[in-house]
Design an enzyme around this catalytic site. Structure first.
Site, PDB file in Angstrom:
ATOM      1  N   CYS A 416      -3.442 -32.514 -50.389  1.00 24.08           N
ATOM      2  CA  CYS A 416      -4.868 -32.865 -50.426  1.00 24.08           C
ATOM      3  C   CYS A 416      -5.714 -32.009 -49.508  1.00 24.08           C
ATOM      4  O   CYS A 416      -6.880 -31.723 -49.825  1.00 24.08           O
ATOM      5  CB  CYS A 416      -5.080 -34.346 -50.120  1.00 24.08           C
ATOM      6  SG  CYS A 416      -4.219 -34.917 -48.659  1.00 24.08           S
ATOM      7  N   HIS A 460      -5.263 -38.934 -46.061  1.00 19.37           N
ATOM      8  CA  HIS A 460      -5.877 -38.204 -47.173  1.00 19.37           C
ATOM      9  C   HIS A 460      -7.042 -37.371 -46.677  1.00 19.37           C
ATOM     10  O   HIS A 460      -7.586 -37.623 -45.598  1.00 19.37           O
ATOM     11  CB  HIS A 460      -6.354 -39.215 -48.214  1.00 19.37           C
ATOM     12  CG  HIS A 460      -6.698 -38.622 -49.535  1.00 19.37           C
ATOM     13  ND1 HIS A 460      -5.858 -37.746 -50.178  1.00 19.37           N
ATOM     14  CD2 HIS A 460      -7.774 -38.802 -50.342  1.00 19.37           C
ATOM     15  CE1 HIS A 460      -6.408 -37.412 -51.322  1.00 19.37           C
ATOM     16  NE2 HIS A 460      -7.578 -38.032 -51.453  1.00 19.37           N
ATOM     17  N   ASP A 476     -13.532 -36.286 -54.798  1.00 22.90           N
ATOM     18  CA  ASP A 476     -12.135 -36.173 -54.387  1.00 22.90           C
ATOM     19  C   ASP A 476     -11.415 -35.231 -55.318  1.00 22.90           C
ATOM     20  O   ASP A 476     -11.009 -35.615 -56.427  1.00 22.90           O
ATOM     21  CB  ASP A 476     -11.481 -37.562 -54.404  1.00 22.90           C
ATOM     22  CG  ASP A 476     -10.143 -37.568 -53.710  1.00 22.90           C
ATOM     23  OD1 ASP A 476      -9.586 -38.667 -53.517  1.00 22.90           O
ATOM     24  OD2 ASP A 476      -9.653 -36.470 -53.357  1.00 22.90           O
TER      25      ASP A 476
END
Lengths: 671, 328
Positions: A416, A460, A476
């Site tokens: 991520c 994250h 995202d």
């Protein structure tokens, strides 16, 4: 001749008890201390225990030379501690000092008073264990040690050695059992004071895992290895679905091409936020594990928090470092519009390291030249991730050269942090203000306790872009490449991270049971943390409020008086309980005879305390002649069992007494 | 042990034994020095708990606090309800240890452990380790026990030894509290003078009864049996007949007449001190009795006729013991 008890020498039984108790309490410390300290302790202990057996001299008051040697040895140990810890003040060196002190004290213990000093040392050592961990297993182990220490007191006071090991433990257990209700009353009602009372020396950072205030490739993925808990959340009303839980942590503005860091000026000054609320707020409380950082996590976007302050970029920062478990309540607005009123911030949100990421810049320019508007550019970027061969993986190949270019055009494999950082770079290159947000995404629900667990592996990184009409919007990019990560959590997206986590989708009974057990244990731990470990002054006040004691007021005086009243009542009850005059004899014959006497008492012939069995029989014979024969039989049988140790008669005695019915015999008409 | 002993003293009891009024003695409780040490340790742990905000340290502090309270109760219960009855002490010779038997009645009561018995001066109220006379006797009483414990006290000179004050103490089970009580044991033990002196026994006094054979009770030839009289030496009893349930009889021997002596004060007036005289008389009495002689005692005011046997010996020795002393 004076017999001073305190100057009495200790015998070997007492010594062994002490040795066992002290060694047990030091055991958990042994793994934390530098190796030579437990070794030294055990050597000292061995010297003390084996010395008398092998006739080695012990450094006690008689052996002056050895006593001096011992002192010199102690001095060396002190220097050793300084060498290991570079100080002798603080939690760790303090514990090391205590362990060695116990060893030396054991070595030179010979009198009764040394025993008591050592037991008190033992209890202090139990407390030091709690400075490291207060988990339930440790608590239970220390309870066992407390039992043994209490039994040690019994040992040293049992002068005629009437108690076996089992009996000593039993008596100690009984005393502790009786002490527990009193302890609970004190625990709940004793007025709590907020510590600390004095400045504590800062212990060395024990390396807590968790999100830091910078991000670079690999910094989030390394948290995947950790099974540790980050925090627990309990919602007041209906919670949002886990896939929509974004827990906001540090907001990163500035990059050097590889690493991202925060905008410190935003953290220092209070800024005006233009925050438009839309819809309802969600209220919840979070219990966060120690992080050694100065911020808290909250559901996007947090608008109210009982601890900490909300910054211009909607972080929650706190002045005191989170070095212990902290509980706070928050309110968040899931639907919002956040506008930027400070033009300088928008400029900062376009910052890029000059001369870096040429290919990325070129791609962004390409999109601009195609006259795509901001929305379309965002979509293009996301489509790039989803349509081209990008992979979401824990072990991407090492990036060579330019981190962003290499990722976007070469390796296309990342986690991520890669996606978030490269996305923001793309946006900035295209002229759209953007920033990186780190934190946690998702949560695991515990149905037993009705709360959510957020683990370190849920860490994250995502992005926020600024659009004129919408304000700051969350984007995202991980969702584009791995929707499972967002929808189902990291365990389902990357099963290889935790092979021990059973994610059996065929939901067999065994799996459900195991999961329920784990949830129950976790829920117990949660309540333990909340009520035993986290019983702060505020919590006490809330609890007493709930009990309806609010009307009595909270000052010291009232609480103390109330505590005194409750304690006195309990002590009176205990007094009546413990000071009962009767003692149930273990002798079955005696109990049977007592039953016989009770029967006689019912018909009016009561046996006096000083009357022996035969005397009693004589009196019965003269007062109630009808019963004479039966009573004689019983009395003779009883005497045979009790005084002549004729055990075979015991069953006969039982029969006789059970079938003895004086009332009916008296009313029977003589034939 | 006969069952008709009157219960005299006991500690503070919640429920008085039915029917018997018993006099009470208070039980006192104070922390021991170890209790104070423990208290300091508790304070230290408490401070640690407050300072580090440590929940389990709080738990430990409160638990140990409660434990001391419970321990206090146990110490009190270890004492309260015990019934003490002093018994009669057997006489001993000066310089020996006199034993004062005391009955401890623990019937129908829970077990008691590590009860320390000390003789202390009558003025002493508190527990002071330095004030203890002699050694400490430590006893345990199991449930339903009824024991006779001889308490030793050193005798120094002849006369009457009063036990004085018995201090009963216990720190069981935790040693943090001491419960104690004081009982005045008003029992007196007769202390005979120490038997000393090398002088030979005086000549017989009743010469004309010498050499009379016949029914003189000597100890040479067996003559017959007569019924047991209290005071007869157990060496002369016919045990076999008793075992055959024929009653208790004394064997009679015929001898050439045993010696008959009169032990007089005047015999020893040449000695330096009264004590020497008494010690010598004592020695003579012992020798005479062990040889089965008949002897009598004549002091300034006392006269004991010639006789033999344990009772007679006791009477004589007791007279010696109390000679010239104010009897309580």
């Amino acid at each position: 001749m004076k017999m001073n008890q305190a100057a009495r020498r200790l015998n070997s039984i007492e010594l062994y008890w002490l040795a066992v108790a002290m060694s047990l309490v030091i055991l958990p410390h042994a793994v934390r201390l530098p190796g030579w300290i437990p070794v030294m302790y055990f050597l000292l202990l061995l010297w003390r225990l084996i010395g008398p057996v092998l006739n080695w001299p012990l450094p006690n008051r008689e052996q002056k030379l050895l006593h001096w040697c011992q002192n010199i040895l102690a001095l060396f140990c002190l220097l050793g501690i300084y060498a290991s810890y570079h100080s002798i003040v603080g939690r760790d060196p303090g514990v090391a000092l205590l362990v060695l002190l116990s060893g030396f004290k054991l070595l030179e213990s010979e009198l009764e008073r040394d025993f008591y000093i050592l037991v008190c040392l033992g209890y202090i050592m139990v407390t030091t264990n709690f400075l490291y961990t207060q988990s339930i297993p440790v608590a239970l182990f220390m309870a066992l040690v407390t039992l043994i220490l209490t039994a040690s007191f019994i040992t040293v006071n049992d002068h005629n050695k009437k108690f076996s090991i089992k009996n000593k433990l039993k008596l100690a257990g009984l005393i502790l059992l009786y002490a527990i209700p009193l302890m609970l009353v004190l625990f709940v009602f004793f007025p709590r004071i907020s510590g600390p009372l004095w400045r504590m020396p800062q212990d060395a950072n024990t390396g807590k895992t968790g999100i830091s205030d910078t991000m670079s490739p690999g910094s989030i993925s390394q948290l995947l290895q950790s099974d540790e808990l980050a925090f627990r959340v309990q919602f007041t009303d209906t919670p949002p679905p886990a896939s929509q839980m974004y827990w906001r942590g540090p907001v990163l503005w500035f990059t050097d091409g590889r690493q991202w860091r925060r905008n410190l000026s935003l953290l220092k000054t209070k800024q005006k936020i233009n925050f438009q609320k839309e819809g309802k707020t969600t209220a919840y409380n979070i219990t966060i594990e120690p992080t050694d950082q100065h911020w808290l996590y909250g559901l996007e976007m947090a608008i109210k928090s009982t601890r900490g302050d909300i910054t211009g970029d909607m972080q929650i920062i706190i002045k005191d470092k989170i070095n212990h478990r902290v509980r706070y309540e928050m309110e968040s607005m899931p639907v919002y519009k956040l506008f930027e009123k400070v033009p300088e911030n928008l400029e900062n949100a376009l910052q890029l390291e000059p001369g870096m990421h040429p290919k990325t810049l070129a791609l962004a320019q390409q999109w601009r030249q195609q006259n795509l508007d901001n929305r379309q550019i965002i979509d293009s970027a996301l489509t790039l991730f989803s349509d081209e061969e990008f992979y979401y993986t824990l072990q991407p190949p090492l990036l060579r050269g330019d981190a962003v270019d290499d990722f976007l055009f070469q390796s296309k494999r990342g986690f991520c942090e890669h996606y978030a950082s490269s996305f923001v770079v793309l946006m900035r290159a295209a002229g759209i203000p953007a920033r990186v947000i780190t934190g946690y995404q998702g949560a695991s629900y515990n149905p037993v306790g009705d709360y959510y667990n957020v683990y370190q592996r849920d860490a994250h990184a995502w992005a926020e872009v600024y659009l004129e009409e919408k304000g700051w919007l969350r984007v995202d990019p991980t969702a584009a490449v791995s929707p499972e990560r967002i929808l189902e959590g990291i365990e389902n997206a990357l099963p290889e991270i935790a092979p021990n986590l059973i994610f059996n989708t065929d939901s067999s009974l065994a799996y459900a049971l195991l999961q329920n057990l784990r949830d129950s244990w976790d829920a117990i731990n949660y309540q333990w943390n909340l009520w035993v470990l986290g019983y702060s002054p505020k919590r006490q006040m809330d609890f007493l409020n709930k009990l309806g004691l609010a009307k009595f007021g909270y000052d010291w005086q009232t609480l103390t008086v109330g505590l005194f009243v409750i304690l006195s009542t309990m002590m009176v009850l205990f007094g009546l309980l413990l000071l009962r005059p009767n003692g149930k004899s273990n002798d079955p014959a005696r109990n049977l005879y007592d039953a016989f006497c009770k029967k006689m008492a019912r018909i009016g012939v009561e046996r006096h305390a000083y009357e022996g069995p035969m005397d009693f029989y004589q009196r019965v014979g003269s007062e109630k002649t009808i019963l004479k024969k039966a009573v004689l039989e019983i009395t003779e049988c009883y005497v045979a069992v009790r005084y002549a140790s004729d055990q075979e008669q015991l069953t006969r005695l039982k029969q006789l007494i059970h079938s003895f019915k004086p009332g009916s015999l008296l009313t029977k008409k003589p034939s | 042990m006969s069952e008709s002993i009157v219960l005299e003293r006991h500690f503070k009891m919640e429920f008085v034994r039915k029917g018997k009024a018993l006099s009470r003695r208070r039980v006192y409780i104070l922390p021991t020095r170890y209790g104070l040490l423990f208290g300091f340790m508790l304070c230290a742990i408490f401070l640690g708990a407050v300072n580090y905000n440590n929940g389990l340290a709080y738990v430990l502090t409160f638990l140990l606090c409660s434990v001391t309270l419970i321990g206090m109760f146990h110490a009190y219960r270890n004492m309260a309800g015990l019934i003490i009855t002093p018994g009669q002490a057997e006489p001993v010779f000066a310089g020996e240890l006199a034993y004062f038997p005391v009955f401890f009645d623990n019937r129908d009561q829970p077990a008691r452990y590590s009860i320390m018995l000390n003789c202390v001066p009558k003025t002493l109220g508190w527990f002071k380790p330095g004030a203890i006379e002699g050694k400490t006797t430590i006893i345990d009483l199991e449930t339903d026990a009824f024991h006779n414990i001889p308490l030793p006290k050193q005798s120094h000179h002849r006369g009457v030894l009063n036990y004085g004050r018995l201090q009963i103490t216990t720190t069981f089970p935790l040693g943090l509290f001491r419960a104690w009580s004081n009982i005045d044991i008003n029992e007196n033990c007769v202390i005979y003078p120490a038997a000393r002196g090398q002088l030979a026994l005086p000549q017989e006094t009743q010469g004309e009864e010498e050499e009379q054979a016949g029914n003189q009770e000597g100890n040479d030839d067996f003559m017959g049996l007569r019924r047991y009289r209290p005071g007869d030496s157990s060496r002369h009893l016919d045990w076999k007949a008793y075992a055959r349930e024929k009653g208790l009889h004394r064997k009679q021997f015929q001898g050439f007449g045993s010696r008959r002596l009169m032990l007089r004060w005047q015999h020893l007036e040449h000695l330096n001190s009264t004590e020497e005289i008494l010690s010598q008389l004592c020695q003579w009495i012992l020798i005479a009795e062990s040889n089965h002689f008949f002897y009598g005692l004549e002091l300034l005011d006392d006269f004991i006729a010639v006789d033999q046997g344990e009772e007679h010996q006791k009477r004589c020795l007791a007279t010696l013991a109390c000679f010239g002393l104010q009897m309580p």
